[in-house]
Design an enzyme around this catalytic site. Structure first.
Site, PDB file in Angstrom:
ATOM      1  N   ARG A  48       0.867  -1.185   0.000  1.00 34.52           N
ATOM      2  CA  ARG A  48       0.000   0.000   0.000  1.00 34.52           C
ATOM      3  C   ARG A  48       0.899   1.228   0.000  1.00 34.52           C
ATOM      4  O   ARG A  48       2.116   1.111   0.116  1.00 34.52           O
ATOM      5  CB  ARG A  48      -1.033   0.000   1.138  1.00 34.52           C
ATOM      6  CG  ARG A  48      -0.702  -0.675   2.422  1.00 34.52           C
ATOM      7  CD  ARG A  48       0.400  -0.049   3.232  1.00 34.52           C
ATOM      8  NE  ARG A  48       0.198   1.380   3.406  1.00 34.52           N
ATOM      9  CZ  ARG A  48       1.146   2.254   3.637  1.00 34.52           C
ATOM     10  NH1 ARG A  48       2.421   1.856   3.728  1.00 34.52           N
ATOM     11  NH2 ARG A  48       0.893   3.531   3.787  1.00 34.52           N
ATOM     12  N   GLN A 198      -1.740   2.396   9.982  1.00 38.57           N
ATOM     13  CA  GLN A 198      -0.460   2.497   9.252  1.00 38.57           C
ATOM     14  C   GLN A 198       0.593   3.235  10.071  1.00 38.57           C
ATOM     15  O   GLN A 198       1.787   2.969   9.923  1.00 38.57           O
ATOM     16  CB  GLN A 198      -0.668   3.236   7.923  1.00 38.57           C
ATOM     17  CG  GLN A 198      -1.413   2.462   6.850  1.00 38.57           C
ATOM     18  CD  GLN A 198      -2.897   2.753   6.882  1.00 38.57           C
ATOM     19  OE1 GLN A 198      -3.466   3.079   7.922  1.00 38.57           O
ATOM     20  NE2 GLN A 198      -3.548   2.624   5.745  1.00 38.57           N
ATOM     21  N   ASP A 239      -1.970  10.767  -1.943  1.00 41.08           N
ATOM     22  CA  ASP A 239      -2.395   9.761  -2.917  1.00 41.08           C
ATOM     23  C   ASP A 239      -2.723  10.388  -4.253  1.00 41.08           C
ATOM     24  O   ASP A 239      -2.656   9.740  -5.291  1.00 41.08           O
ATOM     25  CB  ASP A 239      -3.603   8.984  -2.388  1.00 41.08           C
ATOM     26  CG  ASP A 239      -3.113   7.989  -1.361  1.00 41.08           C
ATOM     27  OD1 ASP A 239      -2.905   8.396  -0.203  1.00 41.08           O
ATOM     28  OD2 ASP A 239      -2.869   6.832  -1.733  1.00 41.08           O
TER      29      ASP A 239
HETATM   30  O1  MRU Z   1      -4.453   3.217   2.277  1.00 41.56           O
HETATM   31  P1  MRU Z   1      -2.981   3.411   2.149  1.00 41.56           P
HETATM   32  O2  MRU Z   1      -2.202   2.826   3.266  1.00 41.56           O
HETATM   33  O3  MRU Z   1      -2.482   2.960   0.791  1.00 41.56           O
HETATM   34  O4  MRU Z   1      -2.789   4.974   2.220  1.00 41.56           O
HETATM   35  C1  MRU Z   1      -1.505   5.506   2.130  1.00 41.56           C
HETATM   36  C2  MRU Z   1      -1.452   6.970   2.295  1.00 41.56           C
HETATM   37  O5  MRU Z   1      -2.440   7.631   2.476  1.00 41.56           O
HETATM   38  C3  MRU Z   1      -0.115   7.600   2.136  1.00 41.56           C
HETATM   39  O6  MRU Z   1      -0.002   8.733   2.942  1.00 41.56           O
HETATM   40  C4  MRU Z   1       0.073   8.021   0.667  1.00 41.56           C
HETATM   41  O7  MRU Z   1      -0.189   6.946  -0.187  1.00 41.56           O
HETATM   42  C5  MRU Z   1       1.437   8.520   0.416  1.00 41.56           C
HETATM   43  S1  MRU Z   1       2.611   7.236   0.512  1.00 41.56           S
HETATM   44  C6  MRU Z   1       4.137   7.824   0.127  1.00 41.56           C
END
Ligand code: MRU
Length: 357
Positions: A48, A198, A239
């Site tokens: 992720r 996370q 994202d």
């Molecule tokens: O749902 P996830 O764990 O994929 O979300 C990740 C995030 O929101 C991060 O902050 C984003 O992808 C930036 S990662 C360098």
């Protein structure tokens, strides 16, 4: 700082991923031998983080093409379309997924006249190049962003935008790592980041491994920490960044940005230009992934809510551009007005890459 783990890598057997659903208690790797398995690990968050999702998509496509029995590029084309469609349906918000798919499709189009065996090899090399480039990009972002970090004191981050969310080094955590490498005495405050945790599981795991002082706080503590003067800056990943500078990132980021503004604390976003989506005019047009209720109702497999209660689980929120002090990219730092500064960085970078190839 050389990480002691590989978030994802291309191997002869398939694409190997560090299983992030098992961290921090177990450090186990899974190897996907089909593109459908790669799609599953993206959907299930074994891997992720926007840049890591992009590289995983590139490798998944290369794997699908490698496994194909097609004899000609005309036979291969509909298979490639099918692979891209399946991978493209895994997670809607991280624009790096679609950026990577487009890059692999463009590579295929350029190679169409070549024998299939050459196309397969070139797509594998393209996916491996994406991996290597992502690490280099994160180091470049780190060196631009480190200057923005305080010489000492607390820096708050939300979610995980580290080595685990990228091919290595990280975006927001890359900025922190670079600042620490320059001798800045930073203490990281990591929001736990409900519901998937996370921050508590992944950010804490990789920073502790690196020996960077880190305190995990639950998401509802950040305001109090700011009020007590413990936070000198906030740095998060993204994202998708819209053309006007609105930022989609992990749910809860917006709350942190509003709190930071209220307390006069700079709020920085570290994102590669592959996360900047100039085709999306503003944050209201960014698709927000809705995830399963079970992520909210359960913690580590144990139910914590009563049966029958209603649940919402949007995985991301949008922070309006006016809360964002600056956006750090591999090509430099963008400030408001973002409608002007972001295209300059994105297009300047594209020209640079075109000059190199
Ligand atoms: O749902 P996830 O764990 O994929 O979300 C990740 C995030 O929101 C991060 O902050 C984003 O992808 C930036 S990662 C360098």
């Amino acid at each position: 700082m050389i990480p002691s783990f590989q978030t994802l890598e291309w191997t002869e057997r398939g694409v190997r991923f560090l299983d992030q659903t098992k961290l921090p208690t177990e450090e186990v790797y899974v190897t996907c031998t089909t593109y459908q398995e790669v799609a599953d690990v993206i959907r299930n968050m074994v891997v992720r983080g926007a840049p890591a999702i992009g590289v995983a998509a590139g490798m998944g496509i290369a794997l699908g093409v490698k496994n194909s029995k097609a004899q000609t590029s005309d036979e291969l084309k509909p298979e490639l379309d099918q692979i891209c469609e399946v991978i493209g349906k895994t997670r809607p918000t991280a624009v790096n997924l679609f950026w990577a798919i487009r890059r692999m499709q463009q590579k295929f189009e350029r190679l169409r006249v070549r024998p299939v065996v050459e196309i397969k090899q070139a797509l594998i090399e393209e996916a491996e190049r994406m991996h290597a480039e992502d690490i280099a990009i994160n180091h470049a972002m780190g060196s631009h962003g480190a200057a923005l970090m305080p010489a000492s004191g607390g820096v708050l981050t939300h979610c995980n935008a580290g080595a685990l969310a990228t091919a290595g080094y990280g975006t927001a955590l890359g900025v922190i790592r670079a600042a620490v490498e320059q001798g800045k005495k930073i203490h990281v405050y990591a929001d736990e980041t409900r519901p998937f945790l996370q921050g508590a599981r992944l950010t804490a795991w990789e920073l502790v491994k690196d020996g960077i002082p880190t305190t995990v706080i639950s998401d509802n503590m950040s305001g109090a920490m700011m009020r007590q003067g413990k936070i000198g800056a906030v740095v998060v990943g993204a994202d998708r960044v819209a053309a006007n500078g609105d930022v989609a990132n992990k749910i809860g980021t917006y709350t942190v940005a509003v709190l930071a503004k209220e307390h006069g604390i700079p709020f920085y976003v570290a994102a590669p230009t592959s996360t900047i989506d100039l085709e999306t005019p503003d944050g209201s047009k960014i698709p927000i992934e809705q995830r399963s209720a079970a992520e909210v109702t359960h913690i580590a497999g144990k139910m914590i809510t009563p049966d029958g209660v209603e649940i919402e689980n949007p995985a991301f929120d949008v922070t309006p551009a006016n809360y964002v002090t600056a956006i750090v990219t591999e090509h430099g730092v963008a400030k408001a007005p973002y409608e002007q500064s972001l295209p300059k960085l994105v297009r300047g970078g594209q020209q640079l890459m075109a000059g190199k190839s």
